[in-house]
Enzyme design. Structure first.
Site, PDB file in Angstrom:
ATOM      1  N   LYS A   1     -63.907 -35.452  12.999  1.00  0.00           N
ATOM      2  CA  LYS A   1     -64.768 -36.299  12.167  1.00  0.00           C
ATOM      3  C   LYS A   1     -66.234 -35.956  12.414  1.00  0.00           C
ATOM      4  CE  LYS A   1     -61.620 -40.202  11.877  1.00  0.00           C
ATOM      5  NZ  LYS A   1     -61.131 -41.392  12.562  1.00  0.00           N
TER       6      LYS A   1
ATOM      7  N   GLN B   1     -62.111 -46.343  16.566  1.00  0.00           N
ATOM      8  CA  GLN B   1     -60.983 -45.410  16.603  1.00  0.00           C
ATOM      9  C   GLN B   1     -59.773 -46.101  17.246  1.00  0.00           C
ATOM     10  OE1 GLN B   1     -61.173 -41.958  15.500  1.00  0.00           O
ATOM     11  NE2 GLN B   1     -58.978 -42.217  15.707  1.00  0.00           N
TER      12      GLN B   1
ATOM     13  N   ASP C   1     -63.956 -48.077   7.049  1.00  0.00           N
ATOM     14  CA  ASP C   1     -62.503 -47.868   7.093  1.00  0.00           C
ATOM     15  C   ASP C   1     -61.770 -48.779   6.109  1.00  0.00           C
ATOM     16  OD1 ASP C   1     -61.441 -45.875   8.671  1.00  0.00           O
ATOM     17  OD2 ASP C   1     -61.661 -46.992  10.539  1.00  0.00           O
TER      18      ASP C   1
END
Ligand code: NAP
Length: 282
Positions: free
Chosen positions: A52, A96, A119
């Site tokens: 990422k 995460q 997200d």
């Protein structure tokens, strides 16, 4: 032989478009910036984080990492999230997963302000998706919609069968497909005779984490198959939830693993981040 839905290529096109938009934002003094929090030492998460970070930096998104110790308390985690919520130069916050089991992941997700929830996991953003309102859509389902659209695969009026009902893939996908006027069926681990449903799917989307679970006799001839799964086979080779070599002989379109849904997920994260930065202008 089926046509490959090339997520790698489409993800690159999306990143190139974002690069131009980021240059324009920078001219207005806005530098898109993502904060990523990782708690503990999960090996796979470290790899995801590295990917990422690389992808973000390549297109001009700034990336700030918060690597927290395994024994971080919920209060400490929420404290960091709260500080990031109020920092003007941070446009998106990503926690995460997995995080250590003593921490409540839902509580942590919910403490991220919805406007920085790139997200799309916050209940407000999930609720907006259900109400067909503009929101941050969870990255994997969002990427799947984009992939189908890129290849002009009709969704309206089609029977979409989704295997898996996780909060991050299956459930938001149901809503994405309903919003596109599909007729949706969802299967899960308690579904009896899954193949009776998969065989009637115009579009079959599989997100269960079971190596090569879908075989050729479980799909409809001429259909589209989207494989979300990421597994390792006996030789340690990456494979999906679909037996690709068998299934691609009978369907019209199929995603490869790797190179299908995976790259799209990261590209859509960047789309959401740029959208969050753009919203700052308003
Ligand atoms: P998850 O949270 O483990 O959920 C799996 C889902 O599959 C559950 O809803 C489970 O049903 C269902 N299931 C299990 N066995 C089944 C069966 N035999 N038939 C029908 N449904 C079954 O998984 P996830 O996080 O959604 O991830 C799924 C897979 O996608 C994993 O391989 C993951 O690594 C991969 N993934 C890939 C990406 C990407 O970007 N490519 C992103 C996210 C996830 P119950 O609800 O009844 O338990």
């Amino acid at each position: 032989m089926a046509i490959l839905l090339d997520g790698k290529n489409l993800a690159k096109k999306i990143r190139d478009d974002l690069k131009d938009e980021i240059i324009q934002l920078k001219e207005k003094g806005i530098i898109p910036k993502l904060a990523v929090i990782m708690v503990g030492e999960d090996g796979a998460s470290k790899i995801y984080l590295r990917n990422k970070s690389k992808a973000c930096k390549e297109i001009g998104i700034q990336f700030e990492e918060y690597l927290l110790k395994e024994n971080t308390t919920m209060d400490e985690l929420k404290n960091i999230i709260s500080k990031l919520n109020s920092k003007k130069d941070i446009h998106g916050i990503l926690l995460q997963s997995p995080i250590p089991s003593n921490l409540n992941i839902n509580d942590a997700f919910y403490s991220i302000v919805p406007s920085k929830d790139v997200d799309g996991f916050h209940p407000i953003n999930v609720g907006k998706l259900c109400l067909s309102q503009d929101t941050f859509v969870s990255c994997t389902p969002y990427g799947i919609v984009k992939l189908l659209e890129e290849y002009n695969i009709p969704i309206q009026g089609k029977h979409v069968v989704i295997l898996g009902r996780s909060n991050i893939v299956g459930k938001p996908l149901i809503q994405c497909m309903l919003n596109k006027n599909a007729t949706v069926t969802v299967c899960h681990s308690k579904t009896i005779h899954v193949e009776e449903y998969t065989k009637s799917a115009d579009i079959l989307i599989v997100a269960i984490g079971k190596e090569k679970f879908i075989k050729a006799d479980m799909v409809k001839r001429g259909s589209t198959v989207i494989d979300v799964g990421i597994n390792r086979d006996n030789d340690g080779k990456l494979c999906g939830d679909v037996d690709f070599n068998e299934v691609e002989k009978v369907v019209n379109y199929i995603t490869p693993v790797p190179g299908g849904v995976g790259p799209m997920t990261i590209a859509m994260l960047m789309c959401n981040l740029v959208k969050a930065a753009r919203n700052q202008e308003l």
